[in-house]
Design a protein around this motif. Structure first.
Motif, mmCIF file in Angstrom:
data_model
loop_
_atom_site.group_PDB
_atom_site.id
_atom_site.type_symbol
_atom_site.label_atom_id
_atom_site.label_comp_id
_atom_site.label_asym_id
_atom_site.label_seq_id
_atom_site.Cartn_x
_atom_site.Cartn_y
_atom_site.Cartn_z
ATOM 1 N N ILE A 81 -5.107 19.554 -8.050
ATOM 2 C CA ILE A 81 -5.485 18.320 -8.700
ATOM 3 C C ILE A 81 -5.016 18.314 -10.011
ATOM 4 O O ILE A 81 -4.427 17.342 -10.503
ATOM 5 C CB ILE A 81 -6.869 18.109 -8.446
ATOM 6 N N LEU A 82 -5.013 19.236 -10.616
ATOM 7 C CA LEU A 82 -4.871 19.730 -12.152
ATOM 8 C C LEU A 82 -3.398 19.672 -12.394
ATOM 9 O O LEU A 82 -2.632 18.883 -13.312
ATOM 10 C CB LEU A 82 -5.548 20.800 -12.602
ATOM 11 N N LYS A 83 -2.511 20.120 -11.412
ATOM 12 C CA LYS A 83 -1.038 20.396 -11.620
ATOM 13 C C LYS A 83 -0.396 18.892 -11.892
ATOM 14 O O LYS A 83 0.261 18.955 -12.961
ATOM 15 C CB LYS A 83 -0.478 21.167 -10.593
ATOM 16 N N PRO A 84 -0.574 17.951 -11.150
ATOM 17 C CA PRO A 84 0.191 16.879 -11.440
ATOM 18 C C PRO A 84 -0.149 15.990 -12.759
ATOM 19 O O PRO A 84 0.434 15.297 -13.254
ATOM 20 C CB PRO A 84 -0.094 15.953 -10.011
ATOM 21 N N THR A 91 4.543 15.700 -19.910
ATOM 22 C CA THR A 91 5.761 15.129 -19.979
ATOM 23 C C THR A 91 5.872 13.718 -20.154
ATOM 24 O O THR A 91 6.905 13.278 -20.770
ATOM 25 C CB THR A 91 6.531 15.831 -18.632
ATOM 26 N N LYS A 92 4.801 12.996 -19.794
ATOM 27 C CA LYS A 92 5.182 11.380 -19.758
ATOM 28 C C LYS A 92 4.384 10.643 -21.079
ATOM 29 O O LYS A 92 4.803 10.463 -21.673
ATOM 30 C CB LYS A 92 4.899 10.894 -18.479
ATOM 31 N N HIS A 93 3.148 11.436 -20.996
ATOM 32 C CA HIS A 93 2.144 10.531 -21.938
ATOM 33 C C HIS A 93 2.081 11.261 -23.339
ATOM 34 O O HIS A 93 1.717 11.083 -24.080
ATOM 35 C CB HIS A 93 0.774 10.518 -21.115
ATOM 36 N N LYS A 94 2.539 12.874 -23.112
ATOM 37 C CA LYS A 94 2.606 13.448 -24.698
ATOM 38 C C LYS A 94 0.926 13.582 -25.208
ATOM 39 O O LYS A 94 0.673 13.391 -26.200
ATOM 40 C CB LYS A 94 3.563 13.037 -25.365
ATOM 41 N N ILE A 95 0.193 13.799 -24.155
ATOM 42 C CA ILE A 95 -1.381 14.068 -24.746
ATOM 43 C C ILE A 95 -1.773 15.514 -25.238
ATOM 44 O O ILE A 95 -1.644 16.401 -24.350
ATOM 45 C CB ILE A 95 -2.375 13.591 -23.778
ATOM 46 N N LYS A 141 1.549 25.140 -20.905
ATOM 47 C CA LYS A 141 2.336 25.970 -21.587
ATOM 48 C C LYS A 141 3.540 26.396 -20.667
ATOM 49 O O LYS A 141 4.613 26.630 -21.029
ATOM 50 C CB LYS A 141 1.599 27.333 -21.842
ATOM 51 N N GLU A 142 3.200 26.519 -19.159
ATOM 52 C CA GLU A 142 4.201 26.508 -18.079
ATOM 53 C C GLU A 142 5.143 25.537 -18.261
ATOM 54 O O GLU A 142 6.494 25.651 -17.986
ATOM 55 C CB GLU A 142 3.409 26.461 -16.787
ATOM 56 N N LEU A 143 4.942 24.248 -18.938
ATOM 57 C CA LEU A 143 5.803 23.173 -18.980
ATOM 58 C C LEU A 143 6.759 23.217 -20.287
ATOM 59 O O LEU A 143 7.243 22.364 -20.504
ATOM 60 C CB LEU A 143 4.940 21.731 -18.805
ATOM 61 N N GLY A 144 5.954 23.838 -21.063
ATOM 62 C CA GLY A 144 6.673 24.219 -22.388
ATOM 63 C C GLY A 144 6.160 23.021 -23.398
ATOM 64 O O GLY A 144 7.024 22.646 -24.423
#
Length: 147
Positions: A81-84, A91-95, A141-144
């Motif tokens: 649930i959390l990953k998406p 990446t999109k909303h930059k929260i 963090k995984e997504l940078g």
């Protein structure tokens, strides 16, 4: 696990009316932390006086609380649930991650006021949210994304 169950005991009123509770959560978030409103481009032009009862704010608030309901019911087994959610918010909303901490406290207050959540339930919700946010941050963090 016990924390999830403690929170779910109070979840019924929220689940029965996601829209009203969601609108209240976001309206209060924007009023108590005005800087957060800028993170929602479709809400930036809405004056604080016009937030309560705004259909778009209530609809998005309902989305937030429905997702939280899914996370609660997963009782910690929430990676799928959390990953998406982490991906879109990084990446999109930059929260920034701190905003999840801000909204968590707003949700605790609303749960106390509207669902009668007692002190034990409030602490359980804080514990659950801290765990969810830690996992969210790990995904960031995984997504940078250092939000």
């Amino acid at each position: 696990m016990a924390d999830f169950d403690a929170v779910l005991k109070f979840w019924g009123p929220v689940e029965a009316d996601y829209t009203s509770h969601g609108g209240l959560v976001l309206t209060r978030l924007f009023k108590e932390h005005p800087e957060t409103q800028k993170l929602f481009p479709k809400f930036t032009g809405i004056a604080q006086a016009d937030m309560a009862g705004n259909a778009a704010i209530s609809a998005h608030g309902a989305t937030v609380l429905k997702k939280l309901g899914e996370l609660l019911k997963a009782k910690g087994n929430h990676a799928a649930i959390l990953k998406p959610m982490a991906n879109s918010h990084a990446t999109k909303h930059k929260i920034p991650i701190n905003n999840f901490k801000l909204i968590s406290e707003i949700i605790v207050k609303v749960m106390q006021e509207k669902a009668g959540m007692d002190a034990g339930g409030q602490q359980a919700l804080r514990n659950v949210m801290a765990a969810v946010i830690a996992d969210l941050e790990a995904n960031y963090k995984e997504l940078g994304f250092s939000g």
